[in-house]
Design an enzyme around this catalytic site. Structure first.
Site, PDB file in Angstrom:
ATOM      1  N   GLN A   1      23.036 -23.484 -15.812  1.00  0.00           N
ATOM      2  CA  GLN A   1      23.238 -22.576 -16.947  1.00  0.00           C
ATOM      3  C   GLN A   1      24.696 -22.655 -17.404  1.00  0.00           C
ATOM      4  O   GLN A   1      25.625 -22.416 -16.622  1.00  0.00           O
ATOM      5  CB  GLN A   1      22.902 -21.126 -16.585  1.00  0.00           C
TER       6      GLN A   1
ATOM      7  N   THR B   1      24.890 -14.806 -11.235  1.00  0.00           N
ATOM      8  CA  THR B   1      26.292 -15.015 -10.886  1.00  0.00           C
ATOM      9  C   THR B   1      26.590 -14.401  -9.528  1.00  0.00           C
ATOM     10  O   THR B   1      26.283 -13.231  -9.299  1.00  0.00           O
ATOM     11  CB  THR B   1      27.174 -14.363 -11.978  1.00  0.00           C
TER      12      THR B   1
ATOM     13  N   ARG C   1      18.858 -19.182 -23.397  1.00  0.00           N
ATOM     14  CA  ARG C   1      18.483 -17.827 -22.961  1.00  0.00           C
ATOM     15  C   ARG C   1      18.887 -16.814 -24.032  1.00  0.00           C
ATOM     16  O   ARG C   1      20.017 -16.848 -24.529  1.00  0.00           O
ATOM     17  CB  ARG C   1      19.185 -17.489 -21.648  1.00  0.00           C
TER      18      ARG C   1
ATOM     19  N   ALA D   1      22.618 -15.132 -24.094  1.00  0.00           N
ATOM     20  CA  ALA D   1      22.119 -13.766 -23.877  1.00  0.00           C
ATOM     21  C   ALA D   1      23.174 -12.847 -23.263  1.00  0.00           C
ATOM     22  O   ALA D   1      24.328 -13.227 -23.066  1.00  0.00           O
ATOM     23  CB  ALA D   1      20.898 -13.833 -22.954  1.00  0.00           C
TER      24      ALA D   1
ATOM     25  N   TYR E   1      27.433 -12.188 -23.654  1.00  0.00           N
ATOM     26  CA  TYR E   1      28.517 -13.175 -23.564  1.00  0.00           C
ATOM     27  C   TYR E   1      28.741 -13.836 -24.932  1.00  0.00           C
ATOM     28  O   TYR E   1      28.118 -13.441 -25.924  1.00  0.00           O
ATOM     29  CB  TYR E   1      28.207 -14.177 -22.445  1.00  0.00           C
TER      30      TYR E   1
ATOM     31  N   HIS F   1      23.565 -20.313 -22.247  1.00  0.00           N
ATOM     32  CA  HIS F   1      23.508 -18.849 -22.078  1.00  0.00           C
ATOM     33  C   HIS F   1      23.823 -18.178 -23.414  1.00  0.00           C
ATOM     34  O   HIS F   1      24.981 -17.995 -23.776  1.00  0.00           O
ATOM     35  CB  HIS F   1      24.514 -18.417 -21.002  1.00  0.00           C
TER      36      HIS F   1
HETATM   37  C1  LIG Z   1      24.017 -10.306  -9.444  1.00  0.00           C
HETATM   38  C2  LIG Z   1      23.422 -10.739 -10.756  1.00  0.00           C
HETATM   39  C3  LIG Z   1      24.048 -11.745 -11.465  1.00  0.00           C
HETATM   40  C4  LIG Z   1      23.512 -12.203 -12.679  1.00  0.00           C
HETATM   41  N1  LIG Z   1      24.102 -13.258 -13.338  1.00  0.00           N
HETATM   42  C5  LIG Z   1      23.496 -13.800 -14.412  1.00  0.00           C
HETATM   43  C6  LIG Z   1      23.977 -15.016 -14.974  1.00  0.00           C
HETATM   44  O1  LIG Z   1      24.928 -15.646 -14.505  1.00  0.00           O
HETATM   45  N2  LIG Z   1      23.334 -15.508 -16.061  1.00  0.00           N
HETATM   46  C7  LIG Z   1      22.255 -14.866 -16.617  1.00  0.00           C
HETATM   47  O2  LIG Z   1      21.703 -15.338 -17.620  1.00  0.00           O
HETATM   48  N3  LIG Z   1      21.767 -13.721 -16.080  1.00  0.00           N
HETATM   49  C8  LIG Z   1      22.343 -13.201 -14.989  1.00  0.00           C
HETATM   50  N4  LIG Z   1      21.796 -12.086 -14.390  1.00  0.00           N
HETATM   51  C9  LIG Z   1      20.564 -11.493 -14.929  1.00  0.00           C
HETATM   52  C10 LIG Z   1      19.321 -12.008 -14.194  1.00  0.00           C
HETATM   53  O3  LIG Z   1      19.125 -13.384 -14.439  1.00  0.00           O
HETATM   54  C11 LIG Z   1      18.052 -11.254 -14.671  1.00  0.00           C
HETATM   55  O4  LIG Z   1      17.957 -11.420 -16.056  1.00  0.00           O
HETATM   56  C12 LIG Z   1      18.087  -9.764 -14.336  1.00  0.00           C
HETATM   57  O5  LIG Z   1      18.424  -9.560 -12.973  1.00  0.00           O
HETATM   58  C13 LIG Z   1      16.743  -9.118 -14.640  1.00  0.00           C
HETATM   59  O6  LIG Z   1      15.706  -9.789 -13.947  1.00  0.00           O
HETATM   60  P1  LIG Z   1      15.034  -9.111 -12.616  1.00  0.00           P
HETATM   61  O7  LIG Z   1      14.460  -7.789 -13.079  1.00  0.00           O
HETATM   62  O8  LIG Z   1      13.991 -10.082 -12.176  1.00  0.00           O
HETATM   63  O9  LIG Z   1      16.141  -8.921 -11.633  1.00  0.00           O
HETATM   64  C14 LIG Z   1      22.331 -11.604 -13.194  1.00  0.00           C
HETATM   65  C15 LIG Z   1      21.718 -10.566 -12.471  1.00  0.00           C
HETATM   66  C16 LIG Z   1      22.234 -10.155 -11.268  1.00  0.00           C
HETATM   67  C17 LIG Z   1      21.522  -9.069 -10.506  1.00  0.00           C
END
Ligand SMILES: Cc1cc2nc3c(=O)[nH]c(=O)nc-3n(C[C@H](O)[C@H](O)[C@H](O)COP(=O)(O)O)c2cc1C
Length: 362
Positions: free
Chosen positions: A104, A28, A230, A179, A182, A177
């Site tokens: 998503q 996001t 997810r 997970a 939410y 989504h």
């Molecule tokens: C700024 C930001 C926004 C995120 N928004 C979402 C989202 O909209 N939907 C979602 O399923 N996960 C969201 N996440 C989680 C990421 O998809 C991911 O699961 C999380 O960053 C861990 O993975 P990483 O260690 O590779 O960063 C977001 C993470 C960040 C950092």
């Protein structure tokens, strides 16, 4: 990394031919118009990841009805044809770079950080934790209103309608989504779901809404469209939550999900390579594969290529989703392929707010 690495090998997901197994994790960025329309900047932002080698891009969570699904100001939507049309340039830009893109679909439930409507949730339980500063919030969340059965049905129907809109504008698939705390995860989670009807109580009943949503989407988009889901234990407002039933809960959750014919399951954990439960050696991704027999995308601190590769090599996952490391290395795949150093991610990157930076869409 050698060209023989599993990460860099092609993969067929449903009917989609992917150039490799690296996936951009949904993130996001609250950079849409206030009307919820996607922008030209967002199209350029998403295309960068396809250009950087990611075989598959998953968009940020998109809200899909105006009544009560939006979590954040400037979150993008797909709640009507106008909003759907605004995604067309995003889809085309990713396709132009020879990537694939999945939308998503997200309902915030109790995790709402604006005052445009009263939030709804399985039960009237105030969320734990605090609003997300990087998405412009501060302080406690409001207590949501308990959803009626009609409202639950409306959510199921609007998920399916949004999936049809996503298919019509050319998205290669949709991801539900389920997970990170939410709405759908609020149903799965014991302490936010105190219902005594068909959606509350046992793990089988708490996973029922996700199963119904997946069935409704499948019925609406047909058998050959990619539909993922997810799943996580941790939440944006409760990082360390674990399923009380441990591996038995994983078995129930992943078996039930498989019965609704999704194309894949996307698991996310703080560390995807760590055991999911204190009394089990298996990762959540491995458990999802074992109990669903479906393709699995694993996510969580896998930006280090060796860690990602070992999950694939061990057969614990079929694809790997990269989040934060991809923000600072949109060309993560190319760098990995060429053995070039990766830029480290620092949380300041998302401070004070996680909106798109100029360099991400220049
Ligand atoms: C700024 C930001 C926004 C995120 N928004 C979402 C989202 O909209 N939907 C979602 O399923 N996960 C969201 N996440 C989680 C990421 O998809 C991911 O699961 C999380 O960053 C861990 O993975 P990483 O260690 O590779 O960063 C977001 C993470 C960040 C950092």
């Amino acid at each position: 990394m050698k060209d023989t690495s599993k990460m860099l090998s092609t993969y067929t997901l449903g009917h989609l031919e992917l150039s490799n197994r690296a996936v951009l994790s949904p993130m996001t960025r609250t950079s849409a118009e206030s009307s919820g329309k996607a922008t030209a900047e967002m199209a350029r932002y998403y295309a960068r990841f396809a250009k950087g080698g990611f075989g598959l891009v998953i968009t940020e969570g998109i809200y899909f009805n105006y009544e009560n699904s939006r979590s954040y100001a400037n979150q993008p939507g797909i709640a009507d044809d106008e909003q759907a049309k605004s995604w067309k340039p995003v889809v085309e830009a990713v396709h132009h770079e020879e990537g694939k893109v999945i939308a998503q679909l997200m309902h915030g439930g109790a995790l709402v950080q604006h005052e445009d409507f009263v939030s709804i949730a399985p039960s009237a339980v105030a969320p734990v934790g605090e609003m997300l500063a990087e998405h412009g919030g501060s302080g406690k969340f409001s207590t949501p209103r308990k959803m009626t059965n009609d409202e639950i049905q409306y959510v199921i129907d609007s998920f399916a309608l949004a999936a049809v809109r996503a298919k019509e504008v050319g998205f290669d698939g949709v991801e539900v989504h389920g997970a990170n705390g939410y709405l759908l995860d609020q149903f799965v989670t014991d302490y936010t779901n105190q219902r005594t009807d068909e959606y509350g109580g046992s793990t089988e009943k708490r996973i029922r809404l996700i199963v119904k949503v997946l069935h409704a989407i499948r019925a609406a988009v047909g058998l050959d469209y990619v539909v993922g889901v997810r799943i996580s234990q941790g939440k944006v407002n409760d990082f360390h939550h674990k399923w009380a039933g441990g591996e038995k809960d994983a078995e129930i959750i992943f078996e039930q999900i498989a019965q609704a014919f999704p194309t894949y399951i996307h698991t996310t954990e703080y560390k995807a390579f760590a055991p999911a439960f204190s009394d089990s050696q298996h990762t959540l991704a491995a458990l999802a594969k074992r109990y669903s027999k479906l393709p699995v995308i694993a996510n969580g601190k896998l930006g280090e290529p060796k860690k990602a590769e070992s999950l694939l090599e061990n057969g614990e996952a079929d694809m790997i989703a990269i989040g934060k490391e991809a923000l600072v290395n949109a060309d993560w795949v190319h760098k990995v392929k060429e053995g070039k150093p990766l830029k480290p991610f620092h949380h300041q990157y998302l401070e004070p707010i996680a909106t798109l930076r100029k360099e991400e869409y220049a």
